[in-house]
Write an enzyme that holds these catalytic residues in place. Structure first.
Site, PDB file in Angstrom:
ATOM      1  CB  CYS A 136      -0.942  -0.134   1.171  1.00 47.60           C
ATOM      2  SG  CYS A 136      -1.804   1.471   1.219  1.00 47.60           S
ATOM      3  CB  CYS A 139      -0.734   2.527   4.012  1.00 40.46           C
ATOM      4  SG  CYS A 139      -1.945   1.824   3.159  1.00 40.46           S
ATOM      5  CG  ASP A 140       2.980   1.419   4.296  1.00 37.62           C
ATOM      6  OD1 ASP A 140       2.475   2.090   5.307  1.00 37.62           O
ATOM      7  OD2 ASP A 140       2.843   0.424   4.187  1.00 37.62           O
TER       8      ASP A 140
END
Ligand code: NAP
Length: 315
Positions: A136, A139-140
């Site tokens: 992701c 997300c990261d």
């Protein structure tokens, strides 16, 4: 016997619970027990800022949003069990939901078990999970370890293009590793990637191994050319798997209708599955949109379908 059991605790499950609770059905929701395979709260639990859920002009932290979903469902009378469903028997009424040695019975079941990002299955991927390995980018991708460093994205579909374009905002270079000589992605996304000066596509290539050390995490990947068999190394601090998602439908194999890729099939324009009293909502039945807002919307549909179906049984 419960009126309705909801399996899953992402936006679809909690929205179904909210609507079912407000219809006085006193739903029982299985949120799952945290494990390497189960993430109570669903995919948003791995997200930092959610910027595309209407109503949050400044964005919202994923886990915080899921906590609010949960509180709202509980406020109207949802009972939440932190257990993982291990088996279901949907062959007769009452429908049965099993977790370990315990069984619960219900008139109706709403399935909202979501989908899980796929990985290649290399041991080295698992070894460096959260130490440079992710599925992701949104997300990261903004983490310090990826800033101004080369990163690798695996896949040739729209997800991979989206991840690569997002990562290109932070990384020094993005290598998209694709096993063929043609992208699967839509033309518009593919063209944006091919035109980007920070992104390079490694055609006809697969990741043979994720390289790294315990102290540094990911330091590179070994790529294999699928045509010549030759291997080469690419230095990177990040490895992002973007080869699609797997719907969490193993529990329902042979019982509920699924498409070729394992997504539950619902009757068009509804949440009805092929089994009476069983409804499906969210990513488990949606391979196309896969958004928090669409999952929540379909959770609402499932609860309304369920309420009306129960009313019809009692009429
Ligand atoms: P996808 O379209 O199924 O693409 C998966 C990609 O991963 C393919 O290029 C596939 O290669 C590759 N792949 C699969 N297994 C692999 C393996 N074992 N080793 C190496 N490569 C492998 O999945 P997706 O990109 O997640 O997209 C899913 C759906 O969501 C699509 O309908 C897509 O359009 C949609 N989506 C849309 C957007 C958007 O419009 N913004 C963003 C994301 C997703 P092959 O091409 O060789 O099969």
């Amino acid at each position: 016997m419960h009126n309705v059991i909801i399996i899953g605790s992402g936006p679809a499950g909690y929205t179904a619970a909210l609507y079912a609770a407000r219809a006085n059905l006193e739903p029982l929701l299985f949120e799952g027990e945290f494990s390497p395979d189960i993430l109570p709260g669903g995919q948003l639990m791995t997200t930092t800022d959610v910027e595309n859920f209407p109503g949050y002009p400044e964005g919202v932290n994923g886990p915080e949003m899921m906590d609010q979903f949960k509180k709202q469902a509980v406020r109207f009378g949802t009972t939440i069990l932190s257990k993982t469903v291990t088996e279901v028997d949907l062959s007769e009424t009452p429908l049965k939901v099993v977790s370990g040695a315990e069984t619960w019975e219900a008139k109706a079941v709403i399935i909202a078990t979501g989908a899980t990002a796929k990985y290649l299955g290399l041991e080295s991927e698992a070894r460096f999970m959260n130490h440079g390995v992710s599925a992701c980018a949104t997300c990261d991708g903004a983490l310090p370890r990826f800033r101004n460093q080369p990163v690798v994205v695996v896949g040739g579909g729209d997800s991979a293009m989206e991840e690569a374009l997002f990562l290109a905002k932070f990384a020094s270079r993005v290598h998209v590793v694709h096993r063929r000589d043609q992208l699967r992605a839509s033309k518009i996304m593919g063209d944006r990637v091919l035109a980007h000066d920070k992104i390079v596509v490694e055609w006809n290539s697969v990741v043979d191994e994720v390289l790294g050390t315990d102290s540094d995490g990911v330091t590179g990947v070994r790529l294999k050319d699928v045509k010549s068999g030759e291997t080469r190394e690419v230095a990177c601090t990040g490895y992002f798997s973007a080869i699609g998602h797997k719907p969490n439908t193993d529990l329902f194999k042979g019982v509920l209708d699924m498409d070729d890729t394992g997504y539950l099939v619902t009757r068009p324009g509804s949440s009805y599955t092929n089994v009476d009293g069983v409804f499906a909502a969210g990513d488990v039945q949606d391979s196309v949109y896969r958004q928090a807002i669409t999952a929540a919307g379909s959770g609402c549909m499932a609860a309304i379908d369920c309420v009306r179906w129960l009313e019809a049984q009692e009429a």
